[in-house]
Design an enzyme around this catalytic site. Sequence first.
Site, PDB file in Angstrom:
ATOM      1  N   GLU A 162      35.145  40.069  37.891  1.00 12.32           N
ATOM      2  CA  GLU A 162      34.450  40.533  39.098  1.00 12.32           C
ATOM      3  C   GLU A 162      33.932  41.946  38.898  1.00 12.32           C
ATOM      4  O   GLU A 162      32.842  42.298  39.382  1.00 12.32           O
ATOM      5  CB  GLU A 162      35.412  40.476  40.300  1.00 12.32           C
ATOM      6  CG  GLU A 162      34.747  40.791  41.642  1.00 12.32           C
ATOM      7  CD  GLU A 162      34.739  42.280  41.987  1.00 12.32           C
ATOM      8  OE1 GLU A 162      34.052  42.647  42.973  1.00 12.32           O
ATOM      9  OE2 GLU A 162      35.406  43.083  41.296  1.00 12.32           O
ATOM     10  N   ASP A 190      40.840  40.779  37.509  1.00 14.84           N
ATOM     11  CA  ASP A 190      40.523  41.826  36.552  1.00 14.84           C
ATOM     12  C   ASP A 190      40.537  43.194  37.218  1.00 14.84           C
ATOM     13  O   ASP A 190      40.436  43.323  38.442  1.00 14.84           O
ATOM     14  CB  ASP A 190      39.180  41.567  35.870  1.00 14.84           C
ATOM     15  CG  ASP A 190      38.012  41.537  36.849  1.00 14.84           C
ATOM     16  OD1 ASP A 190      38.142  40.904  37.907  1.00 14.84           O
ATOM     17  OD2 ASP A 190      36.962  42.146  36.546  1.00 14.84           O
TER      18      ASP A 190
END
Length: 413
Positions: free
Chosen positions: A151, A89
């Site tokens: 994350e 991400d």
Amino acid sequence: MTTAGSARNAGGANAVPELSTVDHLAQLIAFDTTSARSNLALIDYVERHLARHGVDCRLVANAQGDKANLYATIGPAQRRGVMLSGHTDTVPVAGQTWQYDPYALTACGERLYGRGTADMKGFLASVLAAVPAMAEADLSVPINLAFSYDEEVGCLGVRGLIADMAQYPQRPVACVVGEPTSMRVCCAHKGKLAARVRVRGKACHSGMAPEGVNAIHAAARLIGWIEQAAAGRAKAGPFDERFGIPHTTLQVGTVEGGAALNIVPAHCQFDFEIRNVPAEDPQRILQQFLEFAAALEAELRQGHADACIEVERLSSYPGLSSNQDSALVAFVMALLDDAAIERIGFGTEGGLFQGELGIPTLVCGPGSMAQGHQPDEFVTGEQLERCDAFLQRLIAGLEQPGVGERLADGGVS
């Protein structure tokens, strides 16, 4: 840097040439994997690339089924290997002014621009480019790949993967998290706790201010407590010289409240964070804050029975603290061109792998976080080349007999 045309073509003259690191990076950047969006298209790309080289993988999805972690093993699965970890991400581009298209890789001189180039799709691309060599190598211990989601919003997605890995008969003996460290080894980083505070007071006309309960004023007192707590740690510690800022920090990042200047505000909300050195427990700091908030809430209720202060914990992850003299650090540093130890001011999933699964972990990857999260984020070709070289040396190192046993002394402190 290796180009697609000069890459290994093990399948013969009619085989599709392998993609270079830059080729893979261009593909990865094209996927908008902002944490609020799905990462499944990127995961599918990785899964298909691994399958072309005979590598199976396991997906660990979220409850909604729109995001997934990926875990793969290349080499002898019955042995404990070295895990290469990265998140898929990225942070948003909203509100930033970009000269380049954030979702199309753009080369300008040595720089490669695009969202995630530094944090941290450059590392993922280098790993994917090395997969053919990994698959063909006679590895003494396996190389494990762990690609996570979410994350950037508190290391949330990897927790499902960690729960899954806890059931594996053979867990990795060591882990390298490829966050951007300019290809230097980082053995430690701070932990983080993030919280949201909501203050509810009582609105009234500002001309009758004493009859209301000003939520912004109350929030300001709470923010003042946070500021004093931060100043106290800057002065008295505890200190850890492994970090560029060697003490725990606290800061308020957002504040919202009020409706109009002539209305005593009934609501105020703010978010704050604690970034702690390993010697300090952020839960203890939070508890002290809660005690102050409870006393202030009792005071507010003298003016309005429904006044309240709510504190919501948004996310947290532990710090990383690895022994600088461990076998893992020595092994990885021998594979690098730069033997310097890096100090980073950001967090990673490394503390979770080490703390939850007992896997000795360090951080090392291409690029710099000085470019991460910024408009016109970039990584240099030189950094990617260094990562490519590191991975090739890692593959050769893991072909040596007995390497797993040597790494088993992870030296976690």
